[in-house]
Design a protein around this motif. Structure first.
Motif, mmCIF file in Angstrom:
data_model
loop_
_atom_site.group_PDB
_atom_site.id
_atom_site.type_symbol
_atom_site.label_atom_id
_atom_site.label_comp_id
_atom_site.label_asym_id
_atom_site.label_seq_id
_atom_site.Cartn_x
_atom_site.Cartn_y
_atom_site.Cartn_z
ATOM 1 N N ASP A 284 5.508 3.194 3.017
ATOM 2 C CA ASP A 284 4.823 2.063 2.385
ATOM 3 C C ASP A 284 4.316 1.116 3.470
ATOM 4 O O ASP A 284 4.898 1.037 4.560
ATOM 5 C CB ASP A 284 5.806 1.281 1.497
ATOM 6 N N LYS B 33 0.856 -1.182 0.000
ATOM 7 C CA LYS B 33 0.000 0.000 0.000
ATOM 8 C C LYS B 33 0.887 1.225 0.000
ATOM 9 O O LYS B 33 1.831 1.320 0.794
ATOM 10 C CB LYS B 33 -0.856 0.036 1.266
ATOM 11 N N ARG B 34 0.549 2.153 -0.898
ATOM 12 C CA ARG B 34 1.322 3.402 -0.970
ATOM 13 C C ARG B 34 0.303 4.536 -1.061
ATOM 14 O O ARG B 34 -0.302 4.730 -2.099
ATOM 15 C CB ARG B 34 2.238 3.362 -2.184
ATOM 16 N N GLY B 35 0.080 5.211 0.024
ATOM 17 C CA GLY B 35 -0.958 6.246 0.047
ATOM 18 C C GLY B 35 -2.297 5.636 -0.303
ATOM 19 O O GLY B 35 -2.708 4.634 0.277
ATOM 20 N N GLU B 36 -2.938 6.215 -1.307
ATOM 21 C CA GLU B 36 -4.262 5.740 -1.728
ATOM 22 C C GLU B 36 -4.157 4.492 -2.610
ATOM 23 O O GLU B 36 -5.142 3.806 -2.832
ATOM 24 C CB GLU B 36 -4.978 6.836 -2.535
ATOM 25 N N ASN B 37 -2.940 4.250 -3.139
ATOM 26 C CA ASN B 37 -2.791 3.149 -4.097
ATOM 27 C C ASN B 37 -2.429 1.843 -3.418
ATOM 28 O O ASN B 37 -1.782 1.829 -2.384
ATOM 29 C CB ASN B 37 -1.691 3.484 -5.109
ATOM 30 N N ILE B 38 -2.856 0.763 -4.060
ATOM 31 C CA ILE B 38 -2.444 -0.541 -3.570
ATOM 32 C C ILE B 38 -1.999 -1.385 -4.753
ATOM 33 O O ILE B 38 -2.687 -1.482 -5.759
ATOM 34 C CB ILE B 38 -3.559 -1.220 -2.739
#
Ligand code: ADP
Length: 216
Positions: free
Chosen positions: A198, A179-184
């Protein structure tokens, strides 16, 4: 689209019912308390006041046509057990029931609940794991021995690739996602490099996860 019936709209049941409805599913909500029904009416497809232990009433509501029943009654163990039994006999294919204690959960499984949830116990466990190990952000127990944990990438991990970290060989755990901020990223590659902040979603035995977390 699946059809859900949620019976017993306390904190747990109402939250399940509303979320299912918000995600676009058809939800029939049942509770014995008229005020509870009035409160939830606009947040589900249908809301009906009925006694969850009244077989005729549940039959008349056409429960056998639903794909999943969620029995959210917790406090009144007798009602929870009777209701689970009735929905089983009416032929609902999949039943999720909320248990108050371990024994209650065992009974629910025996009489036909396909899945038993212990919200207080499970949440307690997650909060405790997070308190003891601040690196563990979330924790889902898959079985008494195996879990999925969200582990914050520690200083020693930042800037390294998964290949360099070699988590599978060193700790016996698998990184399922990053997971990186809003992104996965749900299929991380060996050459993906970790950045500060992360979060690794890791599956493994509790013992291996603990070692990973300690050294993370
Ligand atoms: P929570 O801990 O999630 O708030 P509770 O067990 O306190 O769950 O909530 C139970 C809900 O189930 C209440 O809204 C109550 O009105 C309803 N309930 C309990 N027994 C029955 C029953 N026999 N028939 C219908 N609804 C019931």
């Amino acid at each position: 689209m699946k059809q859900f019936v949620v019976i017993g709209l306390g904190r747990f049941g109402s939250s399940v019912a509303k979320t299912l409805y918000q995600t676009g599913h058809e939800v029939l909500a049942i509770d014995g308390d008229r005020e509870v029904i009035e409160d939830i009416m606009d947040s589900v497809t249908h809301a009906v006041q009925a006694d969850a232990t009244d077989e005729q009433a549940l039959r008349a509501l056409g429960l056998r046509n639903f794909d999943v029943a969620v029995v959210g009654i917790g406090g009144d163990i007798q009602a929870s057990i009777l209701c689970t039994l009735i929905v089983r006999e009416l032929g609902v294919p999949f039943i999720v029931a909320k248990a108050q204690t371990e024994l209650h959960g065992k009974v629910l499984s025996r009489i036909g609940a396909d899945r038993v949830v212990h919200p207080e116990r499970d949440m307690g466990l997650r909060v405790a794991h997070n308190l003891v190990s601040p690196n563990i952000l979330d924790y889902i127990e898959l079985s008494p021995d195996y879990s999925i944990a969200e582990v914050a990438a520690g200083k020693g991990m930042v800037g390294k690739t998964l290949r360099q970290l070699d988590i599978r060989a060193k700790y016996g755990c698998n990184v399922m996602a990053i997971k990186r901020g809003e992104n996965i990223n749900i299929s991380p590659l060996a050459d993906d490099r970790l950045r500060e902040q992360d979060i690794l979603v890791v599956i493994g035995s509790n013992e291996d996860l603990r070692r990973l977390e300690e050294e993370a």
